[in-house]
Design a protein around this motif. Structure first.
Motif, PDB file in Angstrom:
ATOM      1  N   LYS A  38      -4.680   7.473  72.714  1.00  0.00           N
ATOM      2  CA  LYS A  38      -4.275   6.555  71.643  1.00  0.00           C
ATOM      3  C   LYS A  38      -5.417   5.636  71.232  1.00  0.00           C
ATOM      4  O   LYS A  38      -5.553   5.279  70.070  1.00  0.00           O
ATOM      5  CB  LYS A  38      -3.066   5.731  72.083  1.00  0.00           C
ATOM      6  CG  LYS A  38      -1.815   6.568  72.148  1.00  0.00           C
ATOM      7  CD  LYS A  38      -0.576   5.725  72.332  1.00  0.00           C
ATOM      8  CE  LYS A  38       0.600   6.650  72.562  1.00  0.00           C
ATOM      9  NZ  LYS A  38       1.823   5.921  72.907  1.00  0.00           N
TER      10      LYS A  38
ATOM     11  N   LEU B 167      -7.399   7.471  68.771  1.00  0.00           N
ATOM     12  CA  LEU B 167      -6.655   7.514  67.503  1.00  0.00           C
ATOM     13  C   LEU B 167      -6.795   6.193  66.758  1.00  0.00           C
ATOM     14  O   LEU B 167      -6.992   6.154  65.538  1.00  0.00           O
ATOM     15  CB  LEU B 167      -5.175   7.824  67.770  1.00  0.00           C
ATOM     16  CG  LEU B 167      -4.243   7.742  66.558  1.00  0.00           C
ATOM     17  CD1 LEU B 167      -4.628   8.780  65.502  1.00  0.00           C
ATOM     18  CD2 LEU B 167      -2.782   7.940  66.978  1.00  0.00           C
ATOM     19  N   GLU B 168      -6.700   5.090  67.513  1.00  0.00           N
ATOM     20  CA  GLU B 168      -6.801   3.774  66.871  1.00  0.00           C
ATOM     21  C   GLU B 168      -8.201   3.525  66.315  1.00  0.00           C
ATOM     22  O   GLU B 168      -8.357   2.969  65.237  1.00  0.00           O
ATOM     23  CB  GLU B 168      -6.384   2.671  67.862  1.00  0.00           C
ATOM     24  CG  GLU B 168      -4.874   2.689  68.068  1.00  0.00           C
ATOM     25  CD  GLU B 168      -4.383   1.803  69.214  1.00  0.00           C
ATOM     26  OE1 GLU B 168      -5.105   0.883  69.616  1.00  0.00           O
ATOM     27  OE2 GLU B 168      -3.250   2.051  69.680  1.00  0.00           O
TER      28      GLU B 168
ATOM     29  N   SER C  91      -8.437   5.568  63.179  1.00  0.00           N
ATOM     30  CA  SER C  91      -7.639   4.942  62.114  1.00  0.00           C
ATOM     31  C   SER C  91      -8.355   3.711  61.569  1.00  0.00           C
ATOM     32  O   SER C  91      -8.385   3.470  60.359  1.00  0.00           O
ATOM     33  CB  SER C  91      -6.263   4.534  62.646  1.00  0.00           C
ATOM     34  OG  SER C  91      -5.548   5.654  63.108  1.00  0.00           O
ATOM     35  N   GLU C  92      -8.931   2.927  62.480  1.00  0.00           N
ATOM     36  CA  GLU C  92      -9.628   1.717  62.061  1.00  0.00           C
ATOM     37  C   GLU C  92     -10.820   2.052  61.161  1.00  0.00           C
ATOM     38  O   GLU C  92     -11.068   1.393  60.155  1.00  0.00           O
ATOM     39  CB  GLU C  92     -10.095   0.932  63.293  1.00  0.00           C
ATOM     40  CG  GLU C  92     -10.639  -0.430  62.928  1.00  0.00           C
ATOM     41  CD  GLU C  92     -10.927  -1.290  64.156  1.00  0.00           C
ATOM     42  OE1 GLU C  92     -10.857  -0.773  65.294  1.00  0.00           O
ATOM     43  OE2 GLU C  92     -11.220  -2.488  63.962  1.00  0.00           O
TER      44      GLU C  92
ATOM     45  N   GLU D  11      -0.905   5.639  77.221  1.00  0.00           N
ATOM     46  CA  GLU D  11      -2.121   5.692  76.420  1.00  0.00           C
ATOM     47  C   GLU D  11      -2.374   7.057  75.797  1.00  0.00           C
ATOM     48  O   GLU D  11      -3.314   7.244  75.055  1.00  0.00           O
ATOM     49  CB  GLU D  11      -3.322   5.297  77.282  1.00  0.00           C
ATOM     50  CG  GLU D  11      -3.340   3.805  77.579  1.00  0.00           C
ATOM     51  CD  GLU D  11      -4.265   3.450  78.731  1.00  0.00           C
ATOM     52  OE1 GLU D  11      -4.931   4.367  79.275  1.00  0.00           O
ATOM     53  OE2 GLU D  11      -4.316   2.270  79.087  1.00  0.00           O
TER      54      GLU D  11
ATOM     55  N   ILE E 180      -0.927  10.475  73.663  1.00  0.00           N
ATOM     56  CA  ILE E 180       0.089  10.913  72.701  1.00  0.00           C
ATOM     57  C   ILE E 180       1.039  11.917  73.374  1.00  0.00           C
ATOM     58  O   ILE E 180       0.604  12.797  74.102  1.00  0.00           O
ATOM     59  CB  ILE E 180      -0.591  11.613  71.514  1.00  0.00           C
ATOM     60  CG1 ILE E 180      -1.634  10.732  70.861  1.00  0.00           C
ATOM     61  CG2 ILE E 180       0.449  12.114  70.507  1.00  0.00           C
ATOM     62  CD1 ILE E 180      -1.124   9.661  69.977  1.00  0.00           C
TER      63      ILE E 180
ATOM     64  N   SER F 173      -0.533   2.424  66.191  1.00  0.00           N
ATOM     65  CA  SER F 173      -1.866   3.020  66.283  1.00  0.00           C
ATOM     66  C   SER F 173      -2.463   3.487  64.961  1.00  0.00           C
ATOM     67  O   SER F 173      -3.618   3.885  64.917  1.00  0.00           O
ATOM     68  CB  SER F 173      -1.838   4.210  67.257  1.00  0.00           C
ATOM     69  OG  SER F 173      -1.479   3.777  68.553  1.00  0.00           O
TER      70      SER F 173
ATOM     71  N   PHE G 236      -4.108  -0.315  60.845  1.00  0.00           N
ATOM     72  CA  PHE G 236      -5.525  -0.128  60.543  1.00  0.00           C
ATOM     73  C   PHE G 236      -5.765   0.315  59.103  1.00  0.00           C
ATOM     74  O   PHE G 236      -6.820   0.072  58.543  1.00  0.00           O
ATOM     75  CB  PHE G 236      -6.131   0.892  61.513  1.00  0.00           C
ATOM     76  CG  PHE G 236      -6.000   0.464  62.946  1.00  0.00           C
ATOM     77  CD1 PHE G 236      -6.790  -0.557  63.438  1.00  0.00           C
ATOM     78  CD2 PHE G 236      -5.063   1.050  63.783  1.00  0.00           C
ATOM     79  CE1 PHE G 236      -6.672  -0.976  64.749  1.00  0.00           C
ATOM     80  CE2 PHE G 236      -4.927   0.640  65.097  1.00  0.00           C
ATOM     81  CZ  PHE G 236      -5.737  -0.380  65.581  1.00  0.00           C
ATOM     82  N   ILE G 237      -4.796   1.038  58.535  1.00  0.00           N
ATOM     83  CA  ILE G 237      -5.068   1.598  57.205  1.00  0.00           C
ATOM     84  C   ILE G 237      -4.277   0.955  56.072  1.00  0.00           C
ATOM     85  O   ILE G 237      -4.682   1.017  54.931  1.00  0.00           O
ATOM     86  CB  ILE G 237      -4.857   3.138  57.177  1.00  0.00           C
ATOM     87  CG1 ILE G 237      -3.390   3.531  57.396  1.00  0.00           C
ATOM     88  CG2 ILE G 237      -5.746   3.834  58.209  1.00  0.00           C
ATOM     89  CD1 ILE G 237      -3.128   5.023  57.155  1.00  0.00           C
TER      90      ILE G 237
END
Lengths: 343, 343
Positions: free
Chosen positions: A115, A118-119, A122-123, B9, B11, B29, B33-34
């Motif tokens: 994750k 993934l974060e 995404s960020e 932590e 998926i 997650s 961020f988006i």
């Protein structure tokens, strides 16, 4: 013959490398089934361009594009998968002559994926979208079982509005060919990173829509393309055959950093054959070429721009490279085993 | 606690099943961020709707959606992956209140995949697009190495034009809830096919945009959703919490074929918890409900339509099911281990 035929019935890695084999696969197994069915468009799948264009009204086109992004390593000098997914789709819109308006993000993840990672991805997507001022407006998420996908895959589709299309097929004899900077930086970054090769090379990954906006203010731009998969060689070949012109370029005019050139020599990889992610190839009427060059050089991303050649009436569909020692050779699109998952 | 945190932590498959876990993953997650970065939209990622809407002018919205399609088996009674990829995206646009205009197709294939199968899937995509009169205008192809993806994955993005949005969050207390036909057909087809269970069930997969067009001609439609992943239970829960209303439905009013009901009982699967691919859930002001029902039943795809319940001011965010014996229970979105790769 039985064996040859059997082999031919299975998809190969080469068929995904952005070169001739891929175009052949598209023309045989996909396009005849889907093209031109369901409605009319001004520039559709048949043209194999960076996107499609649909006329909205007398002055404007809606431009649509899609791209699935996978790259390993997912974090590399100069960027990561998230930045690639956002910048790559913005760039496909930009080189069609469109002002990018919005993006979608379809994420496919493997069970067990971190994750944290993934974060971070995404960020990076969000940050790239914010800097570019092109929002991600919708998305989809699928989680597949272990072994059903390799980590993470991101499809980014995008749309924009264009009042003047600059298609791959727009070149005319006599047009000048310009590149907006050094070639091969992204591809060489990925390769050297994988090989644990000591180097200071970093990816050129960047949204180019603001760079392109300046170019479009100059009249006479006929064609644009972003030299991603297959590099400059693939892009120029597609432009030559799509536009039914020849292209003649001079090797000494094509900007390549000493680091990329050196790494390419060490690893046996031609910088003209590998991906860029923040560059544009532009075709422009001869008398406007200097003005386009000026507009490019006015922008940080275009400071190394060069006129590298021109379009000819002869050698239709071919790219002729004048080498540094003055000899001529045909620059073919890459056909060798591809470097996979580079963009 | 160390162990719990570690598990947390990574998926999990459950986080891709379209239920609460997925919404939690998205909210933790991805979305922070988006969302809302890069520009403004009228209906964006935060709303977790079937697509996004961007205002084009005083009368119209551009609606955009994206979906990655994987299903196994890839060919099943009533359809296949290609039909699913095209119809699924058309339907996401339709339930947003949009007239679908064009689709993109991003294909990811594994090395060694059969070209024959690729051609059959492409043909099905083309045929579905042609019948729906919604063209596939642009595409992308990636070939990954063996083990890097499982066969084939298709991302279809789409856009359409809407003059009246019908968002998931549009329900008002007092609205009637209508479903356009029998529930669970697609999901049960995939499951019985996998289990080699003898049955005559076939998928309901179909583009619903023409069915929806008739509905939109009636005033008073407030919300629409297609009950795909997680079935009717997931769709209604998203509508209830998005709209901040309660929803009360009657089990005896919900159409389910005897075959689907029987298979569900044998296999322990609730037909309200699994995907449909040619159905719509509609919210409409009470006084117009009968007219919407009539419009639906006028169309072949809507002949089994029923009013199944209504929206309440109490029980906000919850779906209350009145069972066939008259008792009440909360219908939660599916939370169990998902049936993977169903749509």
């Amino acid at each position: 013959m039985g064996v040859v035929q059997k082999l031919d019935e299975k998809i190969t890695l080469e068929e995904g490398a952005g070169g001739e084999e891929m175009i052949n696969l598209l023309k045989k197994s996909i396009l005849p089934f889907i093209e031109g069915r369901g409605g009319n468009v001004d520039l559709g799948v048949r043209e194999l361009d960076d996107g499609a264009a649909i006329r909205l009204n007398e002055r404007e086109y809606l431009v649509v594009t899609t791209d699935s992004h996978v790259v390993k390593p997912r974090f590399f000098p100069g960027g990561d998968l998230g930045k690639l997914a956002v910048a790559g789709t913005i760039n496909d819109l930009a080189v069609m002559g469109a002002n990018p308006k919005a993006l979608s993000s379809g994420v496919v993840i493997e069970e067990g994926f971190d994750k944290d990672e993934l974060e971070k991805i995404s960020e990076s997507m969000g940050q790239t979208a914010e800097e570019a001022k092109v929002p991600i407006v919708t998305g989809d998420l699928k989680v597949l079982g272990r072994g059903e996908t390799d980590g993470i895959l991101i499809n980014t589709s995008g749309f924009g509005i264009s009042s003047k299309l600059t298609p791959t097929s727009g070149l005319k004899p006599g047009n000048k060919i310009i590149v907006s900077g050094t070639m091969g930086d992204h591809g060489m970054t990925i390769v050297t990173n994988r090989e644990n090769f000591e180097s200071s090379i970093k990816s050129d990954i960047a949204p180019v829509h603001n760079l392109v906006r300046g170019v479009l203010e100059v009249d006479g731009v006929t064609a644009m393309k972003d030299p991603t998969r297959g590099g400059l060689a693939a892009a120029l070949n597609e432009m030559a055959s799509g536009s039914e012109v020849g292209i003649k370029i001079k090797r000494e005019k094509i900007p390549v950093t000493p680091e990329v050139r050196g790494a390419g020599e060490m690893l046996g990889i031609d910088p003209l054959m590998i991906a860029n992610e923040g560059k544009v190839v532009i075709g422009v009427e001869e008398f406007q070429a200097e003005q386009v060059l000026e507009a490019l050089r006015d922008h940080e991303l275009g400071k190394d721009s060069e006129i590298i050649g021109e379009c000819t009436q002869n050698n239709v569909g071919k790219v002729i490279l004048e080498t540094e020692i003055g000899s001529l050779r045909i620059l073919k699109p890459p056909r060798r085993k591809p470097i996979p998952r580079i963009c």
